[in-house]
Design an enzyme around this catalytic site. Sequence first.
Site, PDB file in Angstrom:
ATOM      1  N   GLY A  39     -49.027  25.021 -20.443  1.00  0.00           N
ATOM      2  CA  GLY A  39     -49.494  23.932 -21.364  1.00  0.00           C
ATOM      3  C   GLY A  39     -49.696  23.672 -22.356  1.00  0.00           C
ATOM      4  N   LYS A  40     -50.170  22.271 -22.812  1.00  0.00           N
ATOM      5  CA  LYS A  40     -49.991  21.629 -24.219  1.00  0.00           C
ATOM      6  C   LYS A  40     -50.938  22.211 -25.010  1.00  0.00           C
ATOM      7  CE  LYS A  40     -47.801  17.193 -23.592  1.00  0.00           C
ATOM      8  NZ  LYS A  40     -46.524  17.688 -24.752  1.00  0.00           N
ATOM      9  N   ASN A  43     -49.313  26.181 -25.429  1.00  0.00           N
ATOM     10  CA  ASN A  43     -48.418  26.024 -25.818  1.00  0.00           C
ATOM     11  C   ASN A  43     -48.659  25.805 -27.820  1.00  0.00           C
ATOM     12  OD1 ASN A  43     -47.553  27.082 -23.877  1.00  0.00           O
ATOM     13  ND2 ASN A  43     -45.792  24.451 -23.607  1.00  0.00           N
ATOM     14  N   GLY A 199     -34.025  12.923 -34.434  1.00  0.00           N
ATOM     15  CA  GLY A 199     -35.363  13.080 -35.309  1.00  0.00           C
ATOM     16  C   GLY A 199     -36.721  12.785 -35.178  1.00  0.00           C
ATOM     17  N   GLY A 226     -41.687  20.310 -28.457  1.00  0.00           N
ATOM     18  CA  GLY A 226     -42.582  19.196 -28.364  1.00  0.00           C
ATOM     19  C   GLY A 226     -44.529  19.759 -28.909  1.00  0.00           C
ATOM     20  N   ASP A 227     -44.545  20.675 -28.344  1.00  0.00           N
ATOM     21  CA  ASP A 227     -45.945  21.284 -28.548  1.00  0.00           C
ATOM     22  C   ASP A 227     -45.718  22.535 -30.385  1.00  0.00           C
ATOM     23  OD1 ASP A 227     -47.311  20.631 -26.635  1.00  0.00           O
ATOM     24  OD2 ASP A 227     -45.930  22.375 -25.141  1.00  0.00           O
TER      25      ASP A 227
END
Length: 275
Positions: A39-40, A43, A199, A226-227
């Site tokens: 879960g975002k 995380n 980047g 990403g999280d």
Amino acid sequence: MQKLTVVGSVNVDLTAITERLPQPGETIGGGRLRRDAGGKGANQAAAASRLGAEVRMVGAVGDDDDGRWMRSALADAGVDTTHLASVAEATGTALIVVDRDGENQIAVCEGANALVSIDHVDFADDETVLAQLEISLALVTELAARTAGYLAVNAAPAQTLPQEVLDRVDLFIVNETEYALMPELENAPLVAVTYGSKGAALLDHGKPIASAPAVKTTPVNTVGAGDAFCAALTLALREGLSPEAALRTACAVGAAAVADPSSQPALQPLASYVP
């Protein structure tokens, strides 16, 4: 130690690791199954805690075995779960396919995440708050109205944002696809955009003010990268790092996360990633 409140989603990640991602209508065999905490919101909370912040999680899980597991996983990461509610809906679930290069496809079943509430949560004037769009947009709008301190939003998955959110948020974080789908972000005062192997950049009203290259690594799982980047960038900017140094730090943390098979990877304190 920075204080950070994460308001967001908590999911069980069911991940099939395959040679390649399936095409529409195609079945891929030979996969390996993982079951992880995800879960975002969770995380990002776990990453921020492992980076050295004092973190509390505002969210919801089901009154079920998965919910108890998610609560335990966050506690093990050092996250305060006092405001992680247990509700009647089942714990949220993400169905994920990851290929040999670490690329992924994800479908999320929100479950308990639809019932996240901030009704009984107080936010201090000097507090940093980080949210995502795996919770309802109405809740994010309420959060924007109630947050007195610094507010960062990982605007994923992409959706049209109301003006009151655009006007209030101090930092938006998106990937290049999300940025293209949300043209309203071109008018935001600070937006971080990630470009995968190219980047990341920080934009002020659509104009670049800093950039950083990706850190080369061997990808294992990109789901939590990403999280981890979101958590690191938010903390680095709040630590007072320059935009470029904060971006470079976040890219280094993202690279460490992508090399770990878990959506909630093991990380070192933030200072160890500062260039």
